[in-house]
Design a protein around this motif. Structure first.
Motif, mmCIF file in Angstrom:
data_model
loop_
_atom_site.group_PDB
_atom_site.id
_atom_site.type_symbol
_atom_site.label_atom_id
_atom_site.label_comp_id
_atom_site.label_asym_id
_atom_site.label_seq_id
_atom_site.Cartn_x
_atom_site.Cartn_y
_atom_site.Cartn_z
ATOM 1 N N GLY A 686 0.617 -1.175 -0.001
ATOM 2 C CA GLY A 686 0.153 -0.045 -0.081
ATOM 3 C C GLY A 686 0.959 1.404 -0.035
ATOM 4 N N GLU A 687 0.085 2.610 0.351
ATOM 5 C CA GLU A 687 0.814 3.638 0.333
ATOM 6 C C GLU A 687 1.035 3.977 1.617
ATOM 7 O OE1 GLU A 687 1.467 5.737 -2.458
ATOM 8 O OE2 GLU A 687 0.461 4.008 -3.730
ATOM 9 N N PRO A 688 2.245 4.735 1.821
ATOM 10 C CA PRO A 688 3.012 5.091 3.127
ATOM 11 C C PRO A 688 2.042 6.434 3.666
ATOM 12 C CG PRO A 688 4.372 6.014 1.675
ATOM 13 C CD PRO A 688 3.236 5.072 0.838
ATOM 14 N N PRO A 689 2.181 6.722 4.997
ATOM 15 C CA PRO A 689 1.312 7.632 5.516
ATOM 16 C C PRO A 689 1.880 9.104 5.061
ATOM 17 C CG PRO A 689 2.008 6.231 7.409
ATOM 18 C CD PRO A 689 2.616 5.661 5.958
ATOM 19 N N ARG A 690 0.978 10.264 4.957
ATOM 20 C CA ARG A 690 1.410 11.595 4.603
ATOM 21 C C ARG A 690 1.150 12.502 5.647
ATOM 22 N NH1 ARG A 690 -1.894 10.297 0.379
ATOM 23 N NH2 ARG A 690 -3.355 12.052 0.757
ATOM 24 N N ILE A 691 2.161 13.061 6.436
ATOM 25 C CA ILE A 691 1.872 13.693 7.742
ATOM 26 C C ILE A 691 1.341 15.141 7.217
ATOM 27 C CG2 ILE A 691 3.098 14.876 9.570
ATOM 28 C CD1 ILE A 691 5.320 12.577 9.595
ATOM 29 N N SER A 692 0.156 15.479 7.716
ATOM 30 C CA SER A 692 -0.562 16.469 7.433
ATOM 31 C C SER A 692 -0.315 17.775 8.717
ATOM 32 C CB SER A 692 -2.029 16.761 7.303
ATOM 33 O OG SER A 692 -2.638 16.033 8.252
ATOM 34 N N SER A 693 0.108 17.277 9.933
ATOM 35 C CA SER A 693 0.649 17.950 11.048
ATOM 36 C C SER A 693 1.412 17.129 11.965
ATOM 37 C CB SER A 693 -0.804 18.472 11.863
ATOM 38 O OG SER A 693 -0.552 19.191 12.877
ATOM 39 N N PRO A 694 2.712 17.684 12.238
ATOM 40 C CA PRO A 694 2.921 19.198 12.428
ATOM 41 C C PRO A 694 3.404 19.516 10.986
ATOM 42 C CG PRO A 694 4.511 17.812 13.124
ATOM 43 C CD PRO A 694 3.327 16.786 13.006
ATOM 44 N N SER A 695 3.526 20.696 10.819
ATOM 45 C CA SER A 695 4.212 21.311 9.428
ATOM 46 C C SER A 695 5.574 22.022 9.506
ATOM 47 C CB SER A 695 3.555 22.687 9.213
ATOM 48 O OG SER A 695 3.906 23.443 8.063
ATOM 49 N N GLU A 696 6.215 21.637 8.508
ATOM 50 C CA GLU A 696 7.684 21.785 8.383
ATOM 51 C C GLU A 696 7.965 23.404 8.389
ATOM 52 O OE1 GLU A 696 10.162 17.649 7.080
ATOM 53 O OE2 GLU A 696 9.552 19.274 5.533
ATOM 54 N N VAL A 697 7.137 24.097 7.988
ATOM 55 C CA VAL A 697 7.200 25.459 7.507
ATOM 56 C C VAL A 697 6.756 26.503 8.723
ATOM 57 C CG1 VAL A 697 7.078 25.209 5.109
ATOM 58 C CG2 VAL A 697 4.850 25.888 6.405
ATOM 59 N N ILE A 698 6.317 25.788 9.782
ATOM 60 C CA ILE A 698 5.711 26.404 11.075
ATOM 61 C C ILE A 698 6.680 26.475 12.074
ATOM 62 C CG2 ILE A 698 3.713 26.719 12.685
ATOM 63 C CD1 ILE A 698 1.923 26.118 10.490
ATOM 64 N N THR A 699 7.121 27.292 12.810
ATOM 65 C CA THR A 699 7.739 27.098 14.226
ATOM 66 C C THR A 699 6.701 27.505 15.089
ATOM 67 O OG1 THR A 699 9.742 28.370 13.021
ATOM 68 C CG2 THR A 699 9.408 28.337 15.654
ATOM 69 N N TYR A 700 6.703 26.384 15.961
ATOM 70 C CA TYR A 700 5.509 26.233 16.921
ATOM 71 C C TYR A 700 6.074 26.954 18.244
ATOM 72 C CZ TYR A 700 3.299 23.008 13.704
ATOM 73 O OH TYR A 700 2.403 22.453 12.914
ATOM 74 N N THR A 701 5.320 27.704 18.988
ATOM 75 C CA THR A 701 5.522 28.436 20.079
ATOM 76 C C THR A 701 4.850 27.877 21.500
ATOM 77 O OG1 THR A 701 3.988 30.080 19.714
ATOM 78 C CG2 THR A 701 6.322 30.362 18.962
ATOM 79 N N LEU A 702 5.589 28.038 22.310
ATOM 80 C CA LEU A 702 4.981 27.672 23.741
ATOM 81 C C LEU A 702 5.134 28.751 24.950
ATOM 82 C CD1 LEU A 702 6.746 24.162 24.264
ATOM 83 C CD2 LEU A 702 4.891 24.586 23.442
ATOM 84 N N ARG A 703 3.795 28.980 25.381
ATOM 85 C CA ARG A 703 4.065 30.090 26.511
ATOM 86 C C ARG A 703 4.364 29.583 27.566
ATOM 87 N NH1 ARG A 703 -1.309 33.209 26.301
ATOM 88 N NH2 ARG A 703 -0.425 34.401 28.065
ATOM 89 N N ALA A 704 5.666 30.352 28.077
ATOM 90 C CA ALA A 704 6.158 29.884 29.513
ATOM 91 C C ALA A 704 5.175 29.744 30.515
ATOM 92 C CB ALA A 704 7.208 30.918 29.691
#
Length: 774
Positions: A686-704
């Motif tokens: 069959g076909e391998p998975p395709r990741i839709s999230s997380p994104s490589e073009v987004i820098t995710y931020t965490l609030r301290a």
């Protein structure tokens, strides 16, 4: 020695000579006057065939239109000179013998008042508004000499025809001919020319619109015709024409056609030749009036319409409201120029941009399912979702979610920049509209909307509308490729006509009408726009006060009116077969279920258009033949004719599979593997998975201050036979999720490699950046 008498004679001669010399020098030094001064003219609007639409008053409340002498009928010129000044071409502006005779008859004999003014003197009186007094007469003489000094006879005769009074508040032969006889001065017949020629001598007593005035006019005309026959004896055969009634139209009966259209172009004076076709205009008005009368019981009271020839961008017919004089609907408001929400009428341009950018082709599978775009959650008009459907069907059915999703994916300046380039005015910043721009969040005018659809008809070239024949074609802007424009129109030609009962014979065989509707929020505006052959017809139904009405739905309120008008106007339609000369488009067989090129197991195909080298075309892998164990009915590890058989199943990606289930459209999914299949055997099938999230073009931020509450969603699209997914962070197991569901990872700051493996051993990975912020 000379006698005293001789000396006096010589002095008298010298004095006379000096006087004549000074007069000659003074005559030569007379300044050149302005022949027309501050004379203001009326505006007269004509349709494209020369029919009068309306004539307005000049600033001084006179009807007055400029005309060159070449455009005055020769019979009018000859009759006027015969009646007013037979020696016009022989005197120098003043006929002194005629003045003496007039003075004798008027002041000495006192039989009747005779003017004795030459035509040039009359021009001076009219030009400078001189009184009918002795002092005024002396001023006429001087000014006539001045005019003759600087202007030719033809220029002076032309001035007379522009300034002479012809009864009531009508001045100039062009205005008189147009008002009284509904024709330009160049087309006056001999009876009409003779009648007009006698009016200026006494415009009050010979008023052509009063009963007594007409009697006096006809009597004077008969006397003039007798003199005419002395010079033109061959015209004696036309005596019978003068016995016919003289049909004269008073100013009160002047036409008032296309009021909204004319009001929009009131800045010019003189003859204004417009692009309007009066016959089509009247058909448009009658069609709208009948439609409104028929549906008034539903609260449908007003409509506007605009017809444009896309070849020249000329406005051919324009109706600003159902009734210009109806105060109850604010009829004098011009709906063709008012800004209103277009609803879904802008959607075709979203799809056109997406096809040009290679995001879709007409049979690309799209998702009509609930989706959140940040804080924005669009819904469909019917509050339902249809699941997976082709792009062409999403546009024809006017589904909101696919349109918004495409808008979010558009590159460059997107739909906002496209509308800016297309001349849509009064736009706020793009952040004001957001993705709601796709669903009518921006107000447009009917002119702007018709211009956009005309751009599709012109292969992606946008040009401004034209209302005057004298206007040059405006700037051409290439906004779309010819191919994207063609495919968009082909989709819209598949839009079925409205089901509501409309006039008989509306949809003729062979008609290819590309059309789209729009309904604004709260049922305030119903739109329908069509490209029919070279013409674009836009229709709006609604209320100028912005009040809503559940009946104001594009397909059921504006659509029937659109097709009724198309039938009434009898516009030429496009050919049955689309014209593709010079276009980089191809029509091939597509898999009817998936919208991709058919694989070997696709059960059926259908022809569809795409743009070679641009459209995202791939071979469908949804339909696959897999081995089925003859005993258990499960999926075999490999094909063995002795123990298994090949059957075709549908391997839809998990995101589409889930939407099919939500829409109540179950698909034939493959059974699970038999228990003794190795992981390698399962992974190879069959076909391998395709990741839709997380994104490589987004820098995710965490609030301290909320680090313990922050999560990042992990999601992947997988093959139809997958049940579970296993998520790894830098090769450490982070958790698992069911296919089609989210895995919420407790976020930590850092750089990571996210790996997902399905339950058949197929894997995919993606990098992710997470940063801590205060």
């Amino acid at each position: 020695m000379p006698s005293s008498l001789q000396r006096q004679a010589r002095r008298g001669l010298w004095l006379l000579g000096g006087t004549l010399l000074l007069a000659a020098v003074g005559y030569q030094l007379l300044p050149r006057p302005d022949l027309y001064g501050d004379t203001r003219y009326s505006s007269a609007w004509f349709d494209r065939h020369g029919q009068l639409l309306r004539i307005g008053l000049a600033a001084d409340e006179r009807y007055r239109l400029p005309v060159s002498l070449q455009r005055v009928a020769p019979s009018m010129q000859q009759a006027t000179l015969l009646y007013e000044d037979q020696d016009f071409y022989r005197h120098d502006g003043v006929d002194f013998p005629a003045l003496l005779r007039a003075a004798w008859q008027t002041w000495v004999v006192a039989e009747r008042r005779i003017g004795g003014s030459t035509l040039t003197m009359q021009v001076a009186r009219l030009r400078y508004r001189l009184p009918h007094t002795l002092w005024g007469k002396l001023q006429q003489i001087v000014l006539a000499l001045q005019l003759e000094r600087h202007f030719s006879k033809r220029e002076l005769l032309g001035a007379y025809f522009n300034l002479a009074p012809y009864g009531r508040n009508i001045e100039g032969v062009e205005a008189a001919s147009l008002i009284y006889f509904n024709k330009p001065a160049s087309e006056l017949t001999l009876p009409e020319a003779l009648a007009l020629s006698v009016v200026p001598q006494n415009p009050v007593r010979r008023n052509p619109t009063s009963k007594e005035g007409v009697k006096r006019l006809l009597a004077a005309r008969s006397r003039l015709f007798a003199r005419w026959l002395e010079q033109n004896p061959a015209d004696s055969t036309r005596q019978s024409q003068l016995q016919l009634p003289l049909a004269i139209r008073p100013p009160e009966q002047l036409p008032f056609h296309a009021p909204h259209f004319v009001n929009a172009i009131t800045s010019q004076q003189g003859q204004i030749n417009t692009t309007l076709d009066l016959t089509l205009q009247q058909q448009l008005e009658q069609g709208v009036a009948r439609y409104i009368a028929r549906r008034s019981g539903e609260g449908i009271r007003n409509a506007a319409a605009l017809l444009v020839d896309s070849r020249s961008m000329e406005v051919v017919a324009r109706l600003g409201s159902a009734d210009f004089f109806a105060n109850e609907i604010a009829g004098q408001v011009d709906g063709s120029r008012a800004r209103r929400s277009p609803g879904s009428a802008l959607k075709p341009f979203i799809y056109a941009l997406a096809m040009e950018q290679g995001l879709i082709h007409p049979m690309t599978m799209m998702k009509d399912a609930p989706k959140r775009f940040g804080a924005y959650t669009p819904e469909n008009f019917d509050q339902q979702f249809l699941g997976p459907l082709f792009a062409r069907d999403a546009l024809i059915k006017s589904r909101n979610v696919p349109a918004v999703n495409l808008t979010a994916e558009l590159g460059g300046s997107g739909l906002y920049g496209f509308l800016q380039q297309a001349g849509v005015g009064e736009m706020r910043g793009p952040e004001f509209y957001g993705l709601a721009l796709a669903l009518g969040g921006l107000e447009v005018t009917m002119e702007e909307l018709a211009g956009l659809y005309a751009m599709l008809a012109n292969g992606g070239e946008w040009r401004p509308l034209r209302s005057l024949q004298s206007e040059e074609e405006g700037e051409i802007r290439r906004l779309l490729s010819p191919e994207a424009s063609f495919l968009t129109l082909e989709i819209l030609r598949g839009n079925p006509p409205p089901q509501r009962e409309i006039l008989p014979g509306v949809v003729q065989p062979g008609q290819r009408v590309a059309w789209k509707t729009g309904t604004s929020y709260a049922f305030r505006d119903a739109w329908s726009v069509a490209v029919a052959g070279p013409y674009v017809l836009a229709v709006w139904v609604g209320n100028f006060d912005g009040s809503g009405n559940p009946a104001l739905v594009g397909r059921t309120a504006a659509g029937p009116l659109l097709f009724e008008l198309l039938a009434l106007l009898e516009l030429p339609q496009g050919s049955e077969e689309p014209e593709t000369d010079g276009l980089n488009v191809a029509r091939v067989a597509m898999c009817a279920d998936t919208g991709d090129l058919p694989g070997r197991h696709c059960p059926r195909t259908t022809p569809a258009w795409f743009i070679p080298g641009v459209s995202p075309i791939k071979v469908s892998t949804v339909h696959r033949a897999i081995p089925i164990d003859r005993v258990s009915g499960k999926r075999a590890c490999f094909y063995d004719p002795a123990s298994s058989r090949l059957e075709v199943y549908e391997f839809w990606p998990s995101d589409l599979q889930q939407i099919f289930r939500q829409a109540g459209m179950p698909r034939r999914t493959p059974p699970p593997f038999v228990g003794d299949c190795s992981l390698e055997q399962q992974a190879a099938s069959g076909e391998p998975p395709r990741i839709s999230s997380p994104s490589e073009v987004i820098t995710y931020t965490l609030r301290a201050d909320r680090i313990d509450e922050e999560h990042i969603p992990f999601e992947a699209v997988v093959d139809a036979d997958v049940q579970h997914l296993y998520w790894f962070i830098d090769n450490r197991l982070a958790g698992e999720s069911r296919a089609g569901e989210l895995f919420m990872w407790p976020a930590e700051a850092g750089d990571y490699v996210v790996l997902v493996i399905d339950d058949h051993g197929r894997a995919a990975e993606r990098r992710m950046q997470v940063r801590l912020v205060n």
